[in-house]
Design an enzyme around this catalytic site. Sequence first.
Site, PDB file in Angstrom:
ATOM      1  N   ASP A   1      -5.721  -3.276  -2.808  1.00 36.97           N
ATOM      2  CA  ASP A   1      -4.747  -3.009  -1.751  1.00 36.97           C
ATOM      3  C   ASP A   1      -4.126  -4.287  -1.186  1.00 36.97           C
ATOM      4  OD1 ASP A   1      -3.562  -2.249   0.833  1.00 36.97           O
ATOM      5  OD2 ASP A   1      -4.570  -0.343   0.504  1.00 36.97           O
TER       6      ASP A   1
ATOM      7  N   SER B   1       0.835  -1.199   0.000  1.00 39.94           N
ATOM      8  CA  SER B   1       0.000   0.000   0.000  1.00 39.94           C
ATOM      9  C   SER B   1       0.876   1.256   0.000  1.00 39.94           C
ATOM     10  CB  SER B   1      -0.962  -0.039   1.183  1.00 39.94           C
ATOM     11  OG  SER B   1      -1.978   0.923   1.042  1.00 39.94           O
TER      12      SER B   1
END
Length: 756
Positions: free
Chosen positions: A227, A81
């Site tokens: 993500d 991320s």
Amino acid sequence: MTPPRSATPPAAALSLLLLSCLWLSTPTPLLAQTTDVAPAAPRPRVGLVLSGGGARGAAHVGVLKVLEELRIPIDAIAGTSMGAVVGGLYASGLDARQIEKLMSSLNWQDAFRDRPPREDLTLRRKQEDETFLVKFPLGLRDGRVMLPRGLIQGQRLTELLRRLTLPVARLSRFDDLPTPFRAVATDLESGEAVVMDAGDLTSAMRASLSAPGVFAPVEREGRLLVDGGIADNVPIDIARAMGVDIVIVVDVGAPLLPRSQLRSVPVISNQMLAILIRRNAQAQLATLGPRDILIQPELGNASSFDFGVVPRIVGVGESAARAARPRLASLAVPEHVMQTYLAHRAALRSAPPVIDYVQVETGSQRYLPAANELFAGLVGKPLDPAAVAQRVTAIYGRGGLDTLDYHVIGTPDRYGLLLDARPDALGPNYLRFGLSLQDDFEGNATYNAAVRFVVTDITRNAGEWVTDLQIGNVSRAATELFLPLAHFSGWFVMPHAATQSRDVDVLTGQNLLAEYRAHTFNYGLDFGRQFGNWGEVRTGAYHEDGHFRLKVGDPSDPNLPQLTAQPFDTSDYFVRFSYDRLDDINFPHHGQRAMLQWTGIRSASAPERPSDQVTLNYIGAWSLGRDTVVLSASGGSTLQAQVTDINLLFPLGGFLNLSGLRADSLTGPNFGIARALYYRQIGRGGPGYLDVPTYLGLSLEAGNVWQTRRAASVGNTQKDASLFLGLDTFLGPVYVATGFDEHGNQAFYLFLGRTF
């Protein structure tokens, strides 16, 4: 006499020499301890693990700053991320201070928006924003309304990452980067962790950052990725697989919320996701050994979405790394070794290559003509990121695309530019909405709600068919065909037709005398040319007929204009020049916008009395930090001396149009108004749509209407002012305001929509 000593025999002398050499070559234990130097132990390979955490990931930059100060080379990076973004930028050869400067100076609100800056949009999209203010378009496909897969498509963020990593764009293996790198994403179909170790670095970082529901998923190598924090938020195992001996782990994961804060469905849903991420992270942290180093910055409840406090979070990361200095110091290397390491990293960030050709990705062939026309000038020259971005904006700013990205492809001897255009997942056709509301808290309220249906690419040259429907104080149904004559030539024709009903108030002072409803139908043809995305010259002709109906008032009142007995039938002609470089239509901060138009009205019932009007509008904005000054002026004049047609009267009054007066309470064939506004941004606004920019401001206004141009002067203008609180919401600008004038009149407003 003493006899002479006999000489040593040659054989005995040779034996003595050999024994002496043997003794000298076999050191005693003491000699070994004092003269031998043991070979230096090899430096351990150090891996850096950067967790996900949104805005909290800015702490990674502070840790990197301390690692560089302590002279600790990093041999491999694994990130998830925001950790993948910071780690990918560092792996590309940027140093910690360069990344800090970028993250601290970046306007994150703009970076997380999809559309280019308004000043870079095409004139068509700018004009659309004037009325259709709701920022959420909805797609139409196969007769169904399509919702977006995420609030943010990530176009502008992708452009930013692409520009920063361009010097290493030719390296397809992440092991060949200045620092070997791995990014982690999650396969949206299977839920598996996807470790990206090759291919396009920008799309790898962008995929790892795609928080579900906020960012749209990224399609990469046949997989739909979101993500990486869902599958592996602290990728220690991936760093170890890169052959490191020691890992430095920076964990910026958000803590779980206490029971007292779990009071809404979104908060509970986020807590459930945080529990899953935390469980995975704890399993990874449990694998740390005694030589590994864990850094957990004290970020408290700092939001993952609050990018407005990036500098403070960087400082927290820096403090946490300094607290771990006693353990980190053992990994330091001599200055000359660190300089060699840094020089090697910098050397791999090579100059942009010369572009030998341009092509489009499979599935993007429909954009090949536009690509050939726009990008042909780049062939044979070193790749210029600014020039590429300008051309990408020219295509993307027309609308109809989710993303438009580019990659460097080819061999060391021949490089090309590959364009990847992803059509809008919502469309290609779409709906836009508009909403306006005004209430003066004295029983005078107006409202309008509108929807626009856009059918795109109806011709080879990106023609559009647009249909508008509106209800409220102004009800309208309209359709138009916007037909460019060639790709990017600027020339166009536009046939159009519309029917409209609107309220027309007749007042005496500030009191309502009567209210009419005007019904019109018109049709016509426009012809013009657009100059890039900043200006347009347009001319056209249209025919209009209509009539009035009395809604409020006594039809026998001799003070009322007898409009119901006077249907009208006119042929109108116009020439208009428009200029638009304004950065925002709601709360501009910089740029200018102007419009000058001549209109000729020729009535079928009175051809001997032609009417000609000239109108001018201007607005300019200048900002310093959070403070903005806006200067605006509007004016209009009817060139004929006597005007009796109510359709030719200009109205004034209302918020920012002489704010102390009732809306449209002044009418005349000539008008002029000047405004000076000041506002300060007191709410910064967050990424995308997750926060609302808020402004506190005031205005000074001077204007009036006049029956003749000769009567107009600065001395007989009305002087008004207002104080307002403005919010730039996804529905459009919202104002709570009070207005007053020099005569003691005062008005209060709740206003949603455009004001001037």
